[in-house]
Design a protein around this motif. Sequence first.
Motif, PDB file in Angstrom:
ATOM      1  N   ARG A 117       0.831  -1.190   0.000  1.00 32.09           N
ATOM      2  CA  ARG A 117       0.000   0.000   0.000  1.00 32.09           C
ATOM      3  C   ARG A 117       0.868   1.243   0.000  1.00 32.09           C
ATOM      4  N   ALA A 124      -5.266   8.059  -2.936  1.00 35.52           N
ATOM      5  CA  ALA A 124      -6.460   7.524  -3.611  1.00 35.52           C
ATOM      6  C   ALA A 124      -7.361   8.657  -4.098  1.00 35.52           C
ATOM      7  N   GLY A 128      -3.676   9.452  -7.226  1.00 41.53           N
ATOM      8  CA  GLY A 128      -3.412   8.103  -7.727  1.00 41.53           C
ATOM      9  C   GLY A 128      -4.335   7.747  -8.879  1.00 41.53           C
ATOM     10  N   GLN A 129      -5.609   8.139  -8.747  1.00 42.51           N
ATOM     11  CA  GLN A 129      -6.599   7.760  -9.757  1.00 42.51           C
ATOM     12  C   GLN A 129      -6.558   8.658 -10.999  1.00 42.51           C
ATOM     13  N   GLY A 190     -14.716   5.096  -6.271  1.00 39.93           N
ATOM     14  CA  GLY A 190     -14.142   3.842  -5.814  1.00 39.93           C
ATOM     15  C   GLY A 190     -14.916   2.659  -6.353  1.00 39.93           C
ATOM     16  N   SER A 427     -10.395   2.788  -6.225  1.00 44.46           N
ATOM     17  CA  SER A 427     -10.200   2.951  -4.780  1.00 44.46           C
ATOM     18  C   SER A 427     -11.194   2.049  -4.039  1.00 44.46           C
ATOM     19  N   ASP A 431      -9.624   2.923   1.958  1.00 40.56           N
ATOM     20  CA  ASP A 431      -8.512   3.798   1.562  1.00 40.56           C
ATOM     21  C   ASP A 431      -8.397   5.071   2.411  1.00 40.56           C
ATOM     22  N   TRP A 433     -10.258   8.049   2.549  1.00 42.83           N
ATOM     23  CA  TRP A 433     -10.450   9.380   1.968  1.00 42.83           C
ATOM     24  C   TRP A 433     -10.805  10.378   3.067  1.00 42.83           C
ATOM     25  N   GLU A 438      -4.571   7.938   4.747  1.00 37.66           N
ATOM     26  CA  GLU A 438      -5.093   7.670   3.403  1.00 37.66           C
ATOM     27  C   GLU A 438      -4.055   6.836   2.636  1.00 37.66           C
ATOM     28  N   VAL A 440      -3.479   3.951  -1.072  1.00 33.33           N
ATOM     29  CA  VAL A 440      -4.039   3.253  -2.226  1.00 33.33           C
ATOM     30  C   VAL A 440      -3.408   1.867  -2.260  1.00 33.33           C
ATOM     31  N   LEU A 445      -4.221  -0.102  -7.988  1.00 29.74           N
ATOM     32  CA  LEU A 445      -3.752   1.039  -8.774  1.00 29.74           C
ATOM     33  C   LEU A 445      -3.322   0.558 -10.171  1.00 29.74           C
TER      34      LEU A 445
END
Lengths: 467, 467
Positions: A117, A124, A128-129, A190, A427, A431, A433, A438, A440, A445
């Motif tokens: 992680r 996240a 990351g996204q 997510g 996510s 995670d 948020w 926090e 990911v 990912l």
Amino acid sequence: MSQTPDSAVRTYIQQHRAAFLDDLTEWLRIPSVSAQPDHADDVRRSADWLAAKLRETGFPTAEIWPTAGAPAVYAEWPSGDPDAPTVLVYGHHDVQPAAREDGWNSEPFEPVVRGNRLYARGAADDKGQVFFHTLGVRAHLAATGRTAPAVNLKLLIEGEEESGSPHFRTLVEEHADRLTADAVIVSDTGMWSEDTPTVCTGMRGLAECEIRLYGPDQDIHSGSFGGAVPNPATVAARLVAALHDDHARVAIPGFYDGIVELTDRERALFAELPFDEESWLRTAKSYATHGEAGHTTLERIWARPTAEVNGIGGGYQGPGSKTIIPSSAMVKLSFRLVAGQEPDRISKAVRAWAESLVPAGIRSEIAFTGSTRPCLTPLDHPALQSVVRAMGRAFEQPVRYTREGGSGPAADLQDVLGAPVLFLGISVPSDGWHAPDEKVELDLLFKGVETSAYLWGDLAGTWRRAR
Amino acid sequence: MSQTPDSAVRTYIQQHRAAFLDDLTEWLRIPSVSAQPDHADDVRRSADWLAAKLRETGFPTAEIWPTAGAPAVYAEWPSGDPDAPTVLVYGHHDVQPAAREDGWNSEPFEPVVRGNRLYARGAADDKGQVFFHTLGVRAHLAATGRTAPAVNLKLLIEGEEESGSPHFRTLVEEHADRLTADAVIVSDTGMWSEDTPTVCTGMRGLAECEIRLYGPDQDIHSGSFGGAVPNPATVAARLVAALHDDHARVAIPGFYDGIVELTDRERALFAELPFDEESWLRTAKSYATHGEAGHTTLERIWARPTAEVNGIGGGYQGPGSKTIIPSSAMVKLSFRLVAGQEPDRISKAVRAWAESLVPAGIRSEIAFTGSTRPCLTPLDHPALQSVVRAMGRAFEQPVRYTREGGSGPAADLQDVLGAPVLFLGISVPSDGWHAPDEKVELDLLFKGVETSAYLWGDLAGTWRRAR
């Protein structure tokens, strides 16, 4: 629903994994907290960093778009195929406030991998996204031998999502010509869990307000004056207490007017998900469920509007006691909205309701600090089905349907651009948020990278642009 | 009710006025804030300073009495007359918290005279009102030619009054042999106004508590989890909102059980006072009256029990917004009590009431942080009549009767020592107790000195000690 994965895509991703993580870590180090004015430079730095990285990825165009607040990043990469659909990816590069003393096990802006992680504020939500699309598009090109993506690919990554996107609507309206798209992919949600890949079909809206209440001109002695003048902290508390009735329904007059109720089919789809309330409670770090009577927990968080107090303060909060009537108090409230609720109408209803509860001798200031419209995508939309197939190939599993309880300014894109909004996120609920620690999941990912790599070909192959 | 003043007393006071103010200023510079642990040394320093000053004044005995918290100061000066009554003066040398940024126009612990007022934390509550006895007893000796006061004079000046006197009862019980007295004079109250000298006949009691409410183990996202788990800030608010019913009566079951109701004569005495609600509101820095239905403002602040929230806090209180369900919240409550209400019984009622309102999934911690019993003196008590005469001579005006809405540990002295409690104070409502810009009116401070100078002779002359 699952499709065969592509070994060329997987090989490419494996080869570039380390460099991708190094880059993401560098970005996460920038504390781009949009809600805190002293981080304004960091938000700008985050935008500059991303624009440079997108140019390095291959986007011929990558620009900083200023707003009256924090800047957005816009990038585009034309397909070259006149019939290719145009897809606009939405995300954000700003993050929630975070401080070590909130309960983090490591510095929120010093990313660290523990287990499999990556821990950091924004890991996240949402860096990351956003970032998985950079390696995704490179893998798509490498695996297909293309020099440009199969779709006309646009990215709009804003810098004020965590502050309620106050200038996003204006930004989209100003640049509507360049943002035209056949579909919007929101990369800020997510999925159900590590084991159950899902696509999201809707997102709640949000209206936020801060109410300040002023009583005596200064703190006064509760022995000399208590019991004989109004106490602004009492009024603040009474407002919060009056938010809900005894059935945990929001008690603001008109709040539920016109909402789109869940269909029987949607309730059945929710009920089919492998929902375990005990483990959900562990993810919520909570010890009981509590919510609107007549609805399940999933219905409450995905499809029902809510009112929550995010902060309340007034009077003496230090050690020991101070026998005063405080001079002022404040509450921060947020309302999650569902289809059929317009933030403007809700704000008016909240204002009228709050003002009706403020007694003589107390002055109130009510400020609406941000709002986002709710949105919903039809389950059978062809572009949504492309997302489901791409995700199925990456995960090698059937993909199910969820909604998202959180909020994003996706509805503005839908309204201004006239394009359907799709949601693609990897996510998971654990995670954290908006919370300490926090993170990911690195495996997920890279499933996101892979989904992105499959999506553009599937979309271009199955759905031609509207003429 | 007024008597002829004594020119020898007035001359003596005039001659020693400047030195007296220099000394008081020195004492006020010591920030003896008992509620804040980092001021513990200052509270000890304040006690040492006072004991030394009382020895300098002439008290043959002046001692520091340690407690499990902050120390008290005890002094005694025997009359030499075997039939003289013994009087114990009560006051406190600790002060409320104060910081310049709370709204002070000058540093709270840098005393300054502006106009005919001395501004400093503790100027009125209570250092000024303790200290006037030092010059008072010297003037009494100078004017009468005595070498010891006409009464056996004892002083007990505690160091934890502003923290709810948690160790005072124990202290009094431990030293009951040395504290024996025929009457207790509480020098920690106020009078009606600059123009209307009054004596106080009763004081409300106090019960204080802090309630901490714990929900999720950490702050959680209000979009992902909002509407489906209990919010501790909502529970805090609902507790505060449930304190009062729609008639502003305290709604805690059993709260009013057994209280001594006002007699018609007392209501009539209250109604005779030159009360102007508009000017009272200005003193309260407030913009409306609000309180228990069926009672006047004076009845509400002097003779009715109350519940107030002194502080409330939970969640995000910084700039901007943070869409969370907070992990915890807290409220600080205080209850003013009248004769017939025992703090222990009230605490039990508050605990039962609060626990009944905490829903599943929220953990509560309820701590009672201090309490004080209420007390009342009969209007026709002979020692009370001495106070009225001494004050009448100093002010050259009739003296009327009031009560005090604030609280002090006087009832412990009454209980343990079996002595009636009298109240002598020269502070006025505009003095800003517990508020920024606390001050004492210098003219009134010296009327206090003068009253003290007359009181010991009047008491010894009209009231012999019980055998």
